[in-house]
Design a protein around this motif. Structure first.
Motif, PDB file in Angstrom:
ATOM      1  N   ASP A   1       0.857  -1.173   0.000  1.00 33.72           N
ATOM      2  CA  ASP A   1       0.000   0.000   0.000  1.00 33.72           C
ATOM      3  C   ASP A   1       0.896   1.227   0.000  1.00 33.72           C
ATOM      4  OD1 ASP A   1       0.964   0.247   2.585  1.00 33.72           O
ATOM      5  OD2 ASP A   1      -0.921  -0.300   3.552  1.00 33.72           O
ATOM      6  N   ILE A   2       0.294   2.384   0.127  1.00 33.70           N
ATOM      7  CA  ILE A   2       1.081   3.605   0.001  1.00 33.70           C
ATOM      8  C   ILE A   2       2.119   3.726   1.113  1.00 33.70           C
ATOM      9  CG2 ILE A   2      -0.367   5.233   1.326  1.00 33.70           C
ATOM     10  CD1 ILE A   2      -0.101   6.989  -1.361  1.00 33.70           C
ATOM     11  N   GLN A   3       1.799   3.153   2.313  1.00 31.44           N
ATOM     12  CA  GLN A   3       2.744   3.207   3.426  1.00 31.44           C
ATOM     13  C   GLN A   3       3.969   2.324   3.193  1.00 31.44           C
ATOM     14  OE1 GLN A   3       2.540   5.418   5.820  1.00 31.44           O
ATOM     15  NE2 GLN A   3       0.643   6.146   4.876  1.00 31.44           N
ATOM     16  N   SER A   4       3.865   1.379   2.273  1.00 32.59           N
ATOM     17  CA  SER A   4       5.021   0.534   1.945  1.00 32.59           C
ATOM     18  C   SER A   4       6.130   1.354   1.298  1.00 32.59           C
ATOM     19  CB  SER A   4       4.608  -0.600   1.003  1.00 32.59           C
ATOM     20  OG  SER A   4       3.507  -1.325   1.497  1.00 32.59           O
ATOM     21  N   PHE A   5       5.750   2.416   0.602  1.00 33.69           N
ATOM     22  CA  PHE A   5       6.713   3.181  -0.188  1.00 33.69           C
ATOM     23  C   PHE A   5       7.218   4.443   0.507  1.00 33.69           C
ATOM     24  CE2 PHE A   5       4.271   0.667  -3.191  1.00 33.69           C
ATOM     25  CZ  PHE A   5       5.263   0.123  -3.985  1.00 33.69           C
ATOM     26  N   HIS A   6       6.481   4.923   1.502  1.00 37.89           N
ATOM     27  CA  HIS A   6       6.909   6.155   2.178  1.00 37.89           C
ATOM     28  C   HIS A   6       8.317   6.070   2.769  1.00 37.89           C
ATOM     29  CE1 HIS A   6       2.980   8.643   2.757  1.00 37.89           C
ATOM     30  NE2 HIS A   6       3.141   8.236   1.520  1.00 37.89           N
ATOM     31  N   PRO A   7       8.662   4.988   3.496  1.00 44.95           N
ATOM     32  CA  PRO A   7      10.023   4.930   4.059  1.00 44.95           C
ATOM     33  C   PRO A   7      11.105   4.962   2.987  1.00 44.95           C
ATOM     34  CG  PRO A   7       8.623   3.301   5.115  1.00 44.95           C
ATOM     35  CD  PRO A   7       7.855   3.816   3.936  1.00 44.95           C
ATOM     36  N   LEU A   8      10.851   4.303   1.848  1.00 48.39           N
ATOM     37  CA  LEU A   8      11.828   4.313   0.760  1.00 48.39           C
ATOM     38  C   LEU A   8      12.007   5.718   0.203  1.00 48.39           C
ATOM     39  CD1 LEU A   8      10.685   1.040  -1.011  1.00 48.39           C
ATOM     40  CD2 LEU A   8      12.987   1.446  -0.138  1.00 48.39           C
ATOM     41  N   LEU A   9      10.906   6.410  -0.018  1.00 50.87           N
ATOM     42  CA  LEU A   9      10.991   7.785  -0.523  1.00 50.87           C
ATOM     43  C   LEU A   9      11.753   8.681   0.447  1.00 50.87           C
ATOM     44  CD1 LEU A   9       7.344   8.152  -1.907  1.00 50.87           C
ATOM     45  CD2 LEU A   9       9.443   8.174  -3.273  1.00 50.87           C
TER      46      LEU A   9
ATOM     47  N   SER B   1      11.857   8.321  -9.446  1.00 52.97           N
ATOM     48  CA  SER B   1      10.928   8.154 -10.569  1.00 52.97           C
ATOM     49  C   SER B   1      10.566   6.694 -10.783  1.00 52.97           C
ATOM     50  CB  SER B   1      11.527   8.732 -11.854  1.00 52.97           C
ATOM     51  OG  SER B   1      11.491  10.134 -11.834  1.00 52.97           O
ATOM     52  N   ASP B   2      11.584   5.819 -10.648  1.00 56.50           N
ATOM     53  CA  ASP B   2      11.318   4.386 -10.797  1.00 56.50           C
ATOM     54  C   ASP B   2      10.346   3.897  -9.733  1.00 56.50           C
ATOM     55  OD1 ASP B   2      13.056   4.362 -12.889  1.00 56.50           O
ATOM     56  OD2 ASP B   2      14.709   3.431 -11.808  1.00 56.50           O
ATOM     57  N   LEU B   3      10.517   4.406  -8.521  1.00 54.75           N
ATOM     58  CA  LEU B   3       9.646   3.961  -7.436  1.00 54.75           C
ATOM     59  C   LEU B   3       8.210   4.434  -7.666  1.00 54.75           C
ATOM     60  CD1 LEU B   3       9.841   2.400  -4.744  1.00 54.75           C
ATOM     61  CD2 LEU B   3       9.864   4.606  -3.604  1.00 54.75           C
ATOM     62  N   LEU B   4       8.030   5.673  -8.114  1.00 49.98           N
ATOM     63  CA  LEU B   4       6.685   6.160  -8.433  1.00 49.98           C
ATOM     64  C   LEU B   4       6.070   5.353  -9.570  1.00 49.98           C
ATOM     65  CD1 LEU B   4       7.217  10.017  -8.195  1.00 49.98           C
ATOM     66  CD2 LEU B   4       5.970   8.563  -6.605  1.00 49.98           C
ATOM     67  N   ASP B   5       6.908   5.003 -10.532  1.00 48.19           N
ATOM     68  CA  ASP B   5       6.461   4.162 -11.634  1.00 48.19           C
ATOM     69  C   ASP B   5       5.918   2.837 -11.092  1.00 48.19           C
ATOM     70  OD1 ASP B   5       6.021   3.616 -14.270  1.00 48.19           O
ATOM     71  OD2 ASP B   5       8.113   3.217 -14.789  1.00 48.19           O
ATOM     72  N   GLU B   6       6.649   2.257 -10.159  1.00 50.11           N
ATOM     73  CA  GLU B   6       6.251   0.993  -9.536  1.00 50.11           C
ATOM     74  C   GLU B   6       4.929   1.148  -8.777  1.00 50.11           C
ATOM     75  OE1 GLU B   6       6.515  -2.907  -7.746  1.00 50.11           O
ATOM     76  OE2 GLU B   6       7.246  -1.988  -9.581  1.00 50.11           O
ATOM     77  N   MET B   7       4.802   2.214  -7.993  1.00 47.82           N
ATOM     78  CA  MET B   7       3.593   2.442  -7.205  1.00 47.82           C
ATOM     79  C   MET B   7       2.365   2.544  -8.099  1.00 47.82           C
ATOM     80  SD  MET B   7       5.100   5.310  -4.579  1.00 47.82           S
ATOM     81  CE  MET B   7       3.507   5.762  -3.896  1.00 47.82           C
ATOM     82  N   VAL B   8       2.485   3.375  -9.133  1.00 44.99           N
ATOM     83  CA  VAL B   8       1.322   3.706  -9.947  1.00 44.99           C
ATOM     84  C   VAL B   8       1.001   2.627 -10.968  1.00 44.99           C
ATOM     85  CG1 VAL B   8       0.411   5.367 -11.611  1.00 44.99           C
ATOM     86  CG2 VAL B   8       1.639   6.167  -9.591  1.00 44.99           C
ATOM     87  N   ASN B   9       2.023   2.122 -11.667  1.00 46.09           N
ATOM     88  CA  ASN B   9       1.773   1.201 -12.773  1.00 46.09           C
ATOM     89  C   ASN B   9       1.534  -0.230 -12.336  1.00 46.09           C
ATOM     90  OD1 ASN B   9       1.910   2.923 -15.057  1.00 46.09           O
ATOM     91  ND2 ASN B   9       4.108   3.118 -14.722  1.00 46.09           N
TER      92      ASN B   9
ATOM     93  N   CYS C   1      -1.156   0.217  -8.858  1.00 43.30           N
ATOM     94  CA  CYS C   1      -2.309   1.105  -9.038  1.00 43.30           C
ATOM     95  C   CYS C   1      -2.619   1.907  -7.780  1.00 43.30           C
ATOM     96  CB  CYS C   1      -3.539   0.289  -9.458  1.00 43.30           C
ATOM     97  SG  CYS C   1      -3.265  -0.728 -10.921  1.00 43.30           S
ATOM     98  N   ILE C   2      -1.600   2.435  -7.135  1.00 51.25           N
ATOM     99  CA  ILE C   2      -1.784   3.218  -5.918  1.00 51.25           C
ATOM    100  C   ILE C   2      -1.961   4.688  -6.288  1.00 51.25           C
ATOM    101  CG2 ILE C   2      -0.663   3.999  -3.796  1.00 51.25           C
ATOM    102  CD1 ILE C   2       0.774   1.291  -3.710  1.00 51.25           C
ATOM    103  N   SER C   3      -3.074   5.269  -5.826  1.00 50.23           N
ATOM    104  CA  SER C   3      -3.306   6.694  -6.046  1.00 50.23           C
ATOM    105  C   SER C   3      -2.561   7.499  -4.986  1.00 50.23           C
ATOM    106  CB  SER C   3      -4.807   7.008  -5.962  1.00 50.23           C
ATOM    107  OG  SER C   3      -5.520   6.336  -6.982  1.00 50.23           O
ATOM    108  N   LEU C   4      -1.876   8.545  -5.406  1.00 45.31           N
ATOM    109  CA  LEU C   4      -1.156   9.378  -4.449  1.00 45.31           C
ATOM    110  C   LEU C   4      -2.145  10.201  -3.630  1.00 45.31           C
ATOM    111  CD1 LEU C   4       1.873  10.639  -6.575  1.00 45.31           C
ATOM    112  CD2 LEU C   4       1.484   8.432  -5.480  1.00 45.31           C
ATOM    113  N   ASP C   5      -1.937  10.256  -2.320  1.00 41.90           N
ATOM    114  CA  ASP C   5      -2.808  11.026  -1.435  1.00 41.90           C
ATOM    115  C   ASP C   5      -2.074  12.263  -0.938  1.00 41.90           C
ATOM    116  OD1 ASP C   5      -0.988  10.000   0.344  1.00 41.90           O
ATOM    117  OD2 ASP C   5      -2.420   8.778   1.466  1.00 41.90           O
TER     118      ASP C   5
END
Length: 490
Positions: free
Chosen positions: A385-393, A407-415, A418-422
């Protein structure tokens, strides 16, 4: 040997990560998500351009490629869930589906879109939709979501009125609906108002043990534990026995106030009253010990739990991993995650993996953190989920590895997921990019966020405004200042 990137680990499509993410990246990229049918519809939605929900609706109505899609409630519910942080797109798609011949939305779709509108503070639209919803599609689930969003927006009197008017929706004022109202009010600190309503209703609507547990939780939430104890006596007067939930709620209140002596005393009282604590009770205590930095005492909780015959569950192990991570015991946390949970046949969930990701990121173990995210994709209960990626960012902004990873990480989240940014994610990205001198990229994300009707925080606007002025982006200065003026006037 060259360093592995996120793109290589996840086998992502190429994306020019040294360039700012363009407007609409996070919206349009959803078109690549699976399954196929939702993607075609979502790809038509471009709310980041600043269009209204009605304009998006009209574009869908006149798009002939959308007419070939077989509409089902499962499909629409799936799309609404994916776009739950983008109310304009969600509402437009819901209205478009309503307009399609042969399709009638089911109650689940109504519940999702009502909650999305309420969450986005679109209270007027939420209430308008509720009044237009056919009575047979208005469920207690929908009503509970509407009442909670109203209370969250400070309109608790309106929530009470909805309860009073339940019969107009074909629903009954009974114990279940009363408990939903009382719980909604108590969660928003309106315990005294809830109490007055209960006193008016108790002669015609019988309470249950859950009714009193709601009040006990409410009194504890506003730090009035004495009233919680008084409610236990009232509960007994109705012939109900306090449960482990009742006592665990009070124990949580003691722990929140760093009063662990009283919490342990109540544990002993529970045993004497033949209502022994359960794994949830001990998880609560361990979490708060960890929060207050009492790591040594927190590590003694598993042994105390065994004395009461409690078996650990997923939530307990999540808390234990977090405790080990906070106390710097990385190897022990890895052992629990990789071996102990499997030995006791306790399944991992997303929060389990998120705790490991946060720990690895805190200690600069970026590739180990990425590998946990990668492994989550193959586990049923561990989808990122979105919290999975926050620590990496946060870690990559801290180490200034923006061009290599972000950019690669955002690509992974969205594509892929399918996580929508909040709001919190946009805020994290904009602040991080400004700190590393990438304000144009940050400005692109800011425009996208505003286009989705996600109101930025004022300090985010102020920070970005200073950075945009430095690069003499006068159009950006005007846009941000306009946003700040609207925020002040609202």
């Amino acid at each position: 040997m060259p360093r592995t990137t996120v793109k290589q680990i996840f086998n992502l499509r190429s994306y020019p990560y040294c360039q700012p993410i363009p407007l609409q990246f996070t919206t349009n990229a959803l078109a690549n998500c699976s399954p196929a049918n939702p993607n075609l519809i979502i790809s038509k939605v471009k709310s980041g351009t600043g269009r209204t929900d009605n304009e998006i609706f009209e574009s869908l109505i006149h798009d002939h490629s959308c007419t070939t899609i077989p509409i089902s409630d499962t499909l629409i519910s799936h799309i609404l869930h994916r776009l739950k942080d983008d109310w304009k797109s969600s509402f437009a798609i819901f209205k478009w589906a309503q307009s399609q011949k042969g399709h009638t939305p089911l109650p689940n779709s109504y519940a999702i879109i009502l909650d999305t509108l309420g969450k986005s503070k679109q209270i007027q639209k939420m209430m308008s939709l509720l009044t237009q919803t056919p009575h047979h599609d208005v469920t207690l689930t929908s009503i509970s979501k509407v009442m909670r969003r109203l209370c969250g927006a400070g309109k608790w009197q309106q929530a009470v009125k909805i309860f009073d008017d339940l019969n107009t929706f074909g629903l009954q004022k009974n114990t279940e609906s009363m408990n939903i109202l009382l719980d909604t009010l108590c969660k928003e600190h309106k315990v005294e108002q809830a109490r007055k309503i209960f006193l008016e209703l108790k002669s015609c609507i019988p309470p249950t043990p859950h009714t009193f547990n709601i009040f006990i939780h409410g009194w504890c939430k506003v730090n009035r534990v004495e009233e919680a104890h008084w409610t236990i006596q009232e509960m007994k007067g109705y012939g109900f026995s306090p449960s482990v939930i009742t006592y665990s709620t009070i124990i949580k209140s003691y722990c929140q106030n760093h009063n662990f002596d009283k919490a342990y005393k109540l544990l002993d009282d529970m045993k004497r009253r033949n209502c022994p604590p359960n794994v949830v009770t001990f998880t609560i205590i361990m979490c708060y010990l960890t929060k207050f930095g009492e790591f040594k005492e927190a590590m003694m909780i598993p042994e105390k739990m065994k004395l009461f015959g409690c078996e650990p569950d997923t939530l307990f192990y999540n808390a234990l991993i977090h405790t080990l991570a906070k106390s710097g015991k990385v190897e022990e946390a890895v052992n629990v995650f990789e071996f102990e949970m499997a030995r006791f046949k306790v399944v991992r969930n997303t929060s389990t993996c998120n705790s490991m990701i946060a720990m690895f990121c805190h200690h600069g173990m970026d590739e180990k953190a990425v590998n946990v995210v990668k492994s989550m994709g193959s586990l049923e209960n561990c989808r990122p989920d979105i919290q999975s990626f926050h620590p990496l960012l946060k870690m990559w902004f801290r180490t200034r590895k923006v061009d290599l990873w972000v950019s690669d990480l955002l690509d992974e989240m969205v594509n892929k997921y399918c996580i929508s940014l909040d709001l919190s994610t946009y805020t994290l990205l904009i602040h991080g990019l400004c700190r590393v001198g990438r304000c144009e990229w940050a400005y692109g994300l800011f425009r996208e966020m505003v286009g989705k009707d996600i109101t930025p925080r004022y300090n985010t606007c102020a920070l970005l405004l200073d950075e945009i002025r430095k690069v003499k982006n006068y159009e950006g200065v005007d846009f941000i200042e306009g946003c700040m003026k609207r925020m002040k006037s609202s």
